[in-house]
Design a protein around this motif. Structure first.
Motif, PDB file in Angstrom:
ATOM      1  N   GLY A 271       0.761  -1.245   0.000  1.00  0.00           N
ATOM      2  CA  GLY A 271       0.000   0.000   0.000  1.00  0.00           C
ATOM      3  C   GLY A 271       0.788   1.289   0.000  1.00  0.00           C
ATOM      4  N   GLN A 272       2.028   1.266  -0.444  1.00  0.00           N
ATOM      5  CA  GLN A 272       2.844   2.487  -0.453  1.00  0.00           C
ATOM      6  C   GLN A 272       2.480   3.358  -1.651  1.00  0.00           C
ATOM      7  OE1 GLN A 272       5.475   3.845   1.657  1.00  0.00           O
ATOM      8  NE2 GLN A 272       4.770   5.477   0.319  1.00  0.00           N
ATOM      9  N   GLY A 273       2.091   4.597  -1.411  1.00  0.00           N
ATOM     10  CA  GLY A 273       1.796   5.535  -2.494  1.00  0.00           C
ATOM     11  C   GLY A 273       3.074   5.948  -3.198  1.00  0.00           C
ATOM     12  N   ILE A 274       3.028   6.022  -4.534  1.00  0.00           N
ATOM     13  CA  ILE A 274       4.219   6.405  -5.288  1.00  0.00           C
ATOM     14  C   ILE A 274       3.898   7.502  -6.299  1.00  0.00           C
ATOM     15  CG2 ILE A 274       5.278   4.126  -5.043  1.00  0.00           C
ATOM     16  CD1 ILE A 274       4.579   3.588  -7.965  1.00  0.00           C
ATOM     17  N   LYS A 275       4.928   8.259  -6.633  1.00  0.00           N
ATOM     18  CA  LYS A 275       4.835   9.249  -7.705  1.00  0.00           C
ATOM     19  C   LYS A 275       5.053   8.497  -9.006  1.00  0.00           C
ATOM     20  CE  LYS A 275       6.513  12.864  -4.668  1.00  0.00           C
ATOM     21  NZ  LYS A 275       7.599  13.797  -4.352  1.00  0.00           N
ATOM     22  N   ALA A 276       4.060   8.537  -9.876  1.00  0.00           N
ATOM     23  CA  ALA A 276       4.113   7.731 -11.102  1.00  0.00           C
ATOM     24  C   ALA A 276       3.935   8.627 -12.312  1.00  0.00           C
ATOM     25  CB  ALA A 276       3.022   6.668 -11.059  1.00  0.00           C
ATOM     26  N   GLU A 277       4.013   8.045 -13.453  1.00  0.00           N
ATOM     27  CA  GLU A 277       3.886   8.679 -14.761  1.00  0.00           C
ATOM     28  C   GLU A 277       5.110   9.530 -15.067  1.00  0.00           C
ATOM     29  OE1 GLU A 277      -0.521   9.458 -16.107  1.00  0.00           O
ATOM     30  OE2 GLU A 277      -0.073  10.633 -14.305  1.00  0.00           O
ATOM     31  N   GLU A 278       5.186   9.918 -16.326  1.00  0.00           N
ATOM     32  CA  GLU A 278       6.255  10.783 -16.772  1.00  0.00           C
ATOM     33  C   GLU A 278       6.213  12.074 -15.957  1.00  0.00           C
ATOM     34  OE1 GLU A 278       7.987  11.965 -21.135  1.00  0.00           O
ATOM     35  OE2 GLU A 278       5.825  11.821 -20.884  1.00  0.00           O
ATOM     36  N   TYR A 279       7.360  12.562 -15.564  1.00  0.00           N
ATOM     37  CA  TYR A 279       7.500  13.786 -14.768  1.00  0.00           C
ATOM     38  C   TYR A 279       6.887  13.668 -13.376  1.00  0.00           C
ATOM     39  CZ  TYR A 279       8.371  15.340 -19.519  1.00  0.00           C
ATOM     40  OH  TYR A 279       8.829  15.428 -20.808  1.00  0.00           O
TER      41      TYR A 279
END
Length: 195
Positions: A72-80
């Motif tokens: 359940g760790q939130g991550i920064k995803a997608e390009e940029y």
């Protein structure tokens, strides 16, 4: 639940504020932000949680000293890093996210894991949107355990837009997670956790 914004692009900081408010207002609310769209992520059921426990045990036995499966760790995803995703689990060093907030940088992540839920948009989210977002972020391996299809999909070799390699096997077939993970899954037991 799908919520679109009136503006073409919501800023990540704006999304994070909305997600915090939603989590406080309604227990169990988990929001994600991919492709500029806010979506709620279904709460996991008992079988879903059991699959994550199964995988956690395998990872701990295979690489006890250098890796941990972080549920359940939130991550920064997608390009940029404009998207925000909450995978069911991520594989990284045990201390990879110490001192970070709710949404962590993806660099230390070796593998991201999703287990399908029974909501109506699970196919689009887990088979289309998330593989693209994780590949854009450069996460080496994406493991998808699809309970509706009784299949395990392993995505690898991200090229910045998509994963170059996708290997799919039915439950009951062994599959090796490629480097940098290097763990073989014996998937027979997954048959016990489907409806």
């Amino acid at each position: 639940m799908t919520v679109t914004t009136d503006r073409p692009h919501m800023l990540p900081d704006e999304f994070e504020a909305v997600a915090r408010i939603a989590a406080r207002a309604r227990e169990g609310t988990r929001l994600e932000f991919i492709d500029g769209v806010i979506r709620s992520k279904a709460m996991p059921d008992g079988d879903h949680n059991r699959i994550i426990q199964w995988l956690l045990k395998i990872c701990m036995q295979a690489r006890p000293d250098d890796l941990f499966l972080h549920p359940g760790q939130g991550i920064k995803a997608e390009e940029y890093r404009t998207g925000r995703a909450i995978p069911d689990a991520v594989l990284a060093h045990p201390d990879a996210f110490v001192g970070q907030g709710d949404w962590v940088e993806p660099e230390p992540i070796l593998m991201v894991v999703e287990v399908t839920s029974w909501d109506s948009d699970t196919h689009r989210r887990d088979h289309v949107e998330k593989p693209r977002a994780y590949a854009e972020t450069g996460i080496p391996v994406y493991l998808l355990i699809d309970r509706a299809k009784c299949e395990v999909s392993v995505y690898s070799q991200p090229n910045g837009r998509r994963y170059e390699s996708v290997h799919i096997v039915p439950y009951g077939t062994d599959i090796t997670l490629p480097d940098p993970v290097g763990i073989t899954l014996q998937t027979e037991q997954l048959k016990d956790w489907v409806r």
